[in-house]
Design a protein around this motif. Structure first.
Motif, PDB file in Angstrom:
ATOM      1  N   ASP A  48      12.838   1.245  -2.081  1.00 25.96           N
ATOM      2  CA  ASP A  48      12.608   2.561  -2.663  1.00 25.96           C
ATOM      3  C   ASP A  48      12.434   2.451  -4.172  1.00 25.96           C
ATOM      4  OD1 ASP A  48      12.947   4.356  -0.298  1.00 25.96           O
ATOM      5  OD2 ASP A  48      14.849   3.288  -0.226  1.00 25.96           O
TER       6      ASP A  48
ATOM      7  N   ALA B 224       2.360  -3.987  -6.056  1.00 27.10           N
ATOM      8  CA  ALA B 224       3.217  -2.818  -5.838  1.00 27.10           C
ATOM      9  C   ALA B 224       2.382  -1.538  -5.840  1.00 27.10           C
ATOM     10  CB  ALA B 224       4.307  -2.753  -6.911  1.00 27.10           C
ATOM     11  N   ASN B 225       1.473  -1.406  -6.816  1.00 31.80           N
ATOM     12  CA  ASN B 225       0.609  -0.227  -6.891  1.00 31.80           C
ATOM     13  C   ASN B 225      -0.257  -0.094  -5.646  1.00 31.80           C
ATOM     14  OD1 ASN B 225      -0.153  -0.204 -10.492  1.00 31.80           O
ATOM     15  ND2 ASN B 225       1.613   0.597  -9.404  1.00 31.80           N
TER      16      ASN B 225
ATOM     17  N   LYS C  12       3.393   2.156  -4.792  1.00 32.61           N
ATOM     18  CA  LYS C  12       4.659   2.175  -5.520  1.00 32.61           C
ATOM     19  C   LYS C  12       4.420   2.143  -7.028  1.00 32.61           C
ATOM     20  CE  LYS C  12       6.936   1.365  -1.579  1.00 32.61           C
ATOM     21  NZ  LYS C  12       8.299   1.100  -1.205  1.00 32.61           N
TER      22      LYS C  12
ATOM     23  N   PRO D 265       6.348   0.744 -10.020  1.00 29.94           N
ATOM     24  CA  PRO D 265       7.511  -0.073 -10.360  1.00 29.94           C
ATOM     25  C   PRO D 265       8.004   0.146 -11.787  1.00 29.94           C
ATOM     26  CG  PRO D 265       5.527  -1.387 -10.571  1.00 29.94           C
ATOM     27  CD  PRO D 265       5.100  -0.024 -10.054  1.00 29.94           C
TER      28      PRO D 265
ATOM     29  N   ARG E  83       3.908   8.782  -5.762  1.00 33.27           N
ATOM     30  CA  ARG E  83       3.457   7.415  -5.478  1.00 33.27           C
ATOM     31  C   ARG E  83       2.268   7.042  -6.359  1.00 33.27           C
ATOM     32  NH1 ARG E  83       5.632   5.474  -0.766  1.00 33.27           N
ATOM     33  NH2 ARG E  83       3.804   4.315  -0.146  1.00 33.27           N
TER      34      ARG E  83
END
Length: 164
Positions: free
Chosen positions: A65, A79-80, A84, A86, A137
């Protein structure tokens, strides 16, 4: 809710980030898992492993999360791509974490674009995590590779122009 932290596979150590993670670990979403690379790490209540496979890295990104990363472009874009945003702490030459400060320049541009939450001071980790958890997001889940490469190219050009 969980937290995944990664300092990548650079031969340079990153004590600043991992010390902050340990210091605030009880206040981060649990459980906390750290990929600590070449940086020695031992923190009560925090699981860690020096290195993980690419598949394990991706699964950790998917499941977490909260993601806290060094400022490496590949990790951030991965991550993107998974949607997400980060928290990122760039490696800095002054702390002997890298040969130069290119990660800082890249992370500042990505922060302007809303793709990361920039963490410059380790003591601000909890505030950065709180900020990241409140964001929508990253919007990369449906982005194709060519669009991602275009983003990387745009960021690198912007950093080069800033240095010129």
């Amino acid at each position: 809710v969980s937290t995944f932290v990664s300092v990548g596979n650079s031969r340079y150590q990153m004590h600043r980030l991992l010390s902050a993670v340990c210091k605030f670990s009880k206040h981060l979403p649990q459980p906390v898992f750290v990929q600590n690379g070449h940086t020695p790490f031992d923190c009560s209540g925090v699981k860690s492993r020096a290195f993980v496979s690419q598949q394990q890295f991706e699964q950790s990104l998917i499941k977490a999360d909260v993601i806290v990363l060094h400022g490496g472009g590949g990790s951030i874009l991965q991550a993107n791509k998974l949607g997400k945003v980060p928290v990122v702490m760039p490696r800095l030459a002054g702390w002997r974490e890298h040969v130069d400060d290119h990660q800082l320049a890249i992370c500042r541009k990505l922060e302007e674009m809303g793709k990361v939450v920039l963490l410059e001071q380790p003591d601000n980790l909890l505030e950065a995590v709180t900020q990241a958890m409140a964001l929508p997001r990253a919007g990369y889940a449906r982005t194709g590779n060519s669009q991602m490469l275009g983003l990387v190219d745009a960021v690198l050009k912007a950093v080069a122009e800033e240095k010129a």
